[in-house]
Design a protein around this motif. Sequence first.
Motif, PDB file in Angstrom:
ATOM      1  N   GLY A 111      62.361  26.669  16.825  1.00 65.11           N
ATOM      2  CA  GLY A 111      60.971  27.071  16.622  1.00 65.11           C
ATOM      3  C   GLY A 111      60.646  28.392  17.274  1.00 65.11           C
ATOM      4  N   CYS A 112      60.774  28.460  18.597  1.00 63.58           N
ATOM      5  CA  CYS A 112      60.458  29.702  19.293  1.00 63.58           C
ATOM      6  C   CYS A 112      61.100  29.707  20.672  1.00 63.58           C
ATOM      7  N   ARG A 113      61.585  30.855  21.053  1.00 64.22           N
ATOM      8  CA  ARG A 113      62.203  31.029  22.364  1.00 64.22           C
ATOM      9  C   ARG A 113      61.411  32.099  23.097  1.00 64.22           C
ATOM     10  N   HIS A 114      61.066  31.828  24.332  1.00 62.71           N
ATOM     11  CA  HIS A 114      60.297  32.785  25.125  1.00 62.71           C
ATOM     12  C   HIS A 114      61.212  33.473  26.137  1.00 62.71           C
ATOM     13  N   LEU A 115      60.974  34.774  26.296  1.00 60.19           N
ATOM     14  CA  LEU A 115      61.720  35.588  27.252  1.00 60.19           C
ATOM     15  C   LEU A 115      60.730  36.349  28.113  1.00 60.19           C
TER      16      LEU A 115
END
Length: 173
Positions: free
Chosen positions: A56-60
């Motif tokens: 879905g989504c990866r945060h950095l």
Amino acid sequence: MMPPADHDPELPPIATIVATARGAADTALRDFVADLRRRGVRVRGLLQESQPDSSGCRHLLVDIESGRHFPISQQLGSQSNACTLDTAALVEATSVLRRIADEGADLAVFNRFSKLESSGEGFAAEMLQVMSNGIPVLTITPPAYLESWRHFTGGIARELPPDAGALNDWFAA
């Protein structure tokens, strides 16, 4: 938004962008930081980026100065309901913020004041250290955490819309 307070020169300039629309505050902050850096302002800290992936989504978190990435999303699998925040990566990213407290900056950027910071965790200690050193601070705060932000900053922080003009006016003052 709270009405702007006159800035006491004895207090460090502190502000938050109120995150009212998904992604607008991140975009405004990223553009503002890029513009200041083009003008030679020493902006340091962390910006948050989101990248789509299979879950879905990866945060950095991205170190503004070095470009180093700190992946803060854990891959827990599609069946997991647990929080995907990787607290070990957050701890590693605090090195960027502690360096600002030690070495200074024209502006220190913290990616968020949110759930962890409102409970005294996350980057709360580093924010307080940078603020106590008189370094201007800018962050993003979701509306759900504005009351905690106001308490955390003793009510001296400005609340800004995700607007380039408002950000420039705040920083110029």
